[in-house]
Write an enzyme that holds these catalytic residues in place. Structure first.
Site, PDB file in Angstrom:
ATOM      1  N   THR A   1      -4.201   0.656   6.926  1.00 44.86           N
ATOM      2  CA  THR A   1      -4.159  -0.478   5.999  1.00 44.86           C
ATOM      3  C   THR A   1      -3.195  -0.200   4.852  1.00 44.86           C
ATOM      4  OG1 THR A   1      -6.450  -1.073   6.520  1.00 44.86           O
ATOM      5  CG2 THR A   1      -5.527  -1.948   4.466  1.00 44.86           C
TER       6      THR A   1
ATOM      7  N   TRP B   1       0.377  -0.278   6.161  1.00 49.73           N
ATOM      8  CA  TRP B   1       0.780  -1.658   6.464  1.00 49.73           C
ATOM      9  C   TRP B   1       1.438  -2.308   5.258  1.00 49.73           C
ATOM     10  CZ3 TRP B   1      -0.399  -6.337   4.275  1.00 49.73           C
ATOM     11  CH2 TRP B   1      -0.029  -7.479   4.988  1.00 49.73           C
ATOM     12  N   HIS B   2       0.977  -1.949   4.063  1.00 55.78           N
ATOM     13  CA  HIS B   2       1.470  -2.607   2.853  1.00 55.78           C
ATOM     14  C   HIS B   2       2.871  -2.179   2.461  1.00 55.78           C
ATOM     15  CE1 HIS B   2      -2.724  -3.878   2.323  1.00 55.78           C
ATOM     16  NE2 HIS B   2      -2.256  -4.778   1.485  1.00 55.78           N
ATOM     17  N   GLY B   3       3.330  -1.045   2.903  1.00 52.57           N
ATOM     18  CA  GLY B   3       4.675  -0.653   2.500  1.00 52.57           C
ATOM     19  C   GLY B   3       5.078   0.704   3.027  1.00 52.57           C
TER      20      GLY B   3
ATOM     21  N   PHE C   1       6.289  -6.968   2.398  1.00 57.57           N
ATOM     22  CA  PHE C   1       5.362  -6.426   3.369  1.00 57.57           C
ATOM     23  C   PHE C   1       5.518  -7.103   4.719  1.00 57.57           C
ATOM     24  CE2 PHE C   1       2.767  -6.104  -0.690  1.00 57.57           C
ATOM     25  CZ  PHE C   1       3.313  -4.881  -0.988  1.00 57.57           C
TER      26      PHE C   1
END
Length: 467
Positions: free
Chosen positions: A318, A321-323, A467
């Site tokens: 998670t 996934w954001h960066g 993102f």
């Protein structure tokens, strides 16, 4: 092109709606697909090729999965699903994480991968996760195969949520892609929701973002304790209104086009635990990881050790996934550890605390998390966290803190109130007749106010575009 731009509001959107509703019903998905691709390729036309490739590959994978399932060839169907997932993840890794891995290896003296410096396709994290649900849903029997390539392309490229969510599962939208209803009331509701989201973004997020930028730009040795907390509070509100505002605009646009999307935020800052916070924040992402990663790994129906492992894997993913930066991994693992502690030990004690203490506990930990999320450089992050916890070189407060607090105090107060259900509750208490009269006037006033702001605005970022 962003939703909160004059070009989108007064040129692109009116043209889309006019052509869309003048077109015969059987042509509308084709018309929408064309406009979706124009929207996506507005900034980087080259990546339209990547989008078309993704659509074609996943469409073909779906046909193969359906054929193998009909033939009773389960192993072949699973192979087709796996191939589709590997292809999608490989594309995501190449564009988003290649340079991160190459740079990290170089930092350790291993110059084995070249740094490519490719620009990140806008919204690739969102639409990749969205397309990956298609072959999985087919294999599980949760949705039927889509044999119309145009309809499938419309699902993948749907411009209201293409580049910043919410993340849609194929099974949630399959019926609507093939056939949907069009009602005046639905369209009107869409306009109202869109304007609310636009106001969140333009009037609240943009304003508070400038306060956060001012504190983030300060050398860490000049930070004060209260200044560091003021900055991270500003960022937490900016991020919430930026992203939830975008989600509201996406939901509103979807309704204007006849689609119904699920809500993505449910007042997360009123939560009384970290567990509750993640039921209310970015709901579509949490739902995706729970259904397609956490549960297939065994979920919570496993031993304690395996449960901890499952949660750390899910939250590590998670975060990434954001960066493409290691601070996002740290941010994800931070929440993974907190959720493990709550699930195994803390939650039963937290539930006994006074409500106010539960809220303070949650907000404190969430604000710390946003500092980790916002500051990518680990040296600067260490200094910022040190300042928040009392080791600030600038002391407790300074003139800059008092100036910013005075300048942004009303905006912060308005944002804090708007992040709770208070205003929605007051609105629901109004008689239905008053609501019907006031709602169109409020929507028009909100649109005019946002437009006036945008005419002179030079600061208008969308945080989740990266993102």
């Amino acid at each position: 092109m962003v939703f909160s731009s004059l070009l989108f509001l007064f040129t692109y959107l009116p043209v889309v709606l006019l052509v869309y509703y003048l077109s015969p019903l059987k042509w509308r998905n084709g018309v929408l697909l064309i406009f979706n691709l124009i929207f996506y390729g507005w900034g980087e036309p080259t990546y339209i090729i990547l989008m078309v490739f993704t659509i074609t590959a996943d469409y073909a994978a779906g046909l193969l999965v359906a054929r193998f399932k009909d033939q009773g060839r389960d192993r072949a169907a699973r192979t087709a699903v796996a191939a589709a997932l590997v292809l999608n993840l490989a594309i995501l890794f190449f564009f988003k994480y290649w340079d991160l891995i190459a740079g990290t290896l170089r930092d350790f003296g291993l110059d084995v991968l070249p740094t490519l410096g490719l620009s990140l396709p806008i919204g690739i994290s969102f639409y990749t996760f969205q397309t990956m649900t298609y072959p999985v849903d087919l294999y599980r029997g949760d949705a039927g195969v889509q044999r119309n390539l145009v309809n499938f392309g419309t699902f993948v490229t749907l411009f209201p949520q293409l580049i910043a969510g919410p993340i849609l599962k194929y099974k949630e939208l399959a019926d609507q892609v093939d056939q949907r209803t069009y009602r005046v009331e639905q369209f009107a509701d869409g306009v109202h929701i869109f304007v609310i989201g636009l106001g969140k973004k333009v009037l609240l997020a943009n304003n508070l973002g400038q306060l956060w930028d001012a504190y983030k730009a300060l050398p860490t040795e000049e930070l004060t304790v209260l200044g560091a907390w003021l900055g991270v509070v500003a960022f937490s509100l900016q991020l919430y209104f930026d992203f939830s505002g975008y989600s509201d605009m996406a939901i509103g646009l979807g309704r204007m086009l006849g689609f119904e999307f699920l809500k993505n935020f449910d007042y997360p800052y009123i939560s009384r635990s970290i567990t509750e916070f993640w039921r209310r924040w970015h709901i579509s992402l949490g739902s995706w990881f729970r259904e397609y990663v956490y549960i297939p790994m065994g979920g919570n129906r496993v031993s304690r050790g395996r449960l901890c492992f499952n949660l750390l894997v899910v939250w590590g993913l998670t975060g990434l996934w954001h960066g493409a930066s290691w601070n996002f991994l740290l941010w994800g693992l931070y929440f993974g550890v907190l959720l493990i502690l709550e699930k195994l030990w803390l939650k039963k004690w937290i539930d006994r605390w006074p409500r106010a203490l539960q809220h303070l506990y949650t907000l404190f930990l969430v604000l710390v998390s946003w500092a980790i999320f916002a500051v990518e450089d680990f040296g600067q992050l260490g200094g910022y966290l040190s300042a928040m916890f009392g080791f600030a070189g600038g002391g407790l407060a300074d003139g800059a803190f008092r100036y910013y607090l005075g300048s942004y105090g009303l905006s912060l107060l308005a944002a804090c109130v708007a992040s709770t259900p208070l205003m929605a509750g007051l609105w629901r208490r109004l008689p239905g007749r008053a609501q019907r009269i006031l709602l169109p006037a409020a929507a028009l006033a909100g649109l005019l106010l946002c437009t006036a702001y945008l005419v002179d605005a030079t600061y208008n970022p969308f945080l989740y575009f990266r993102f």
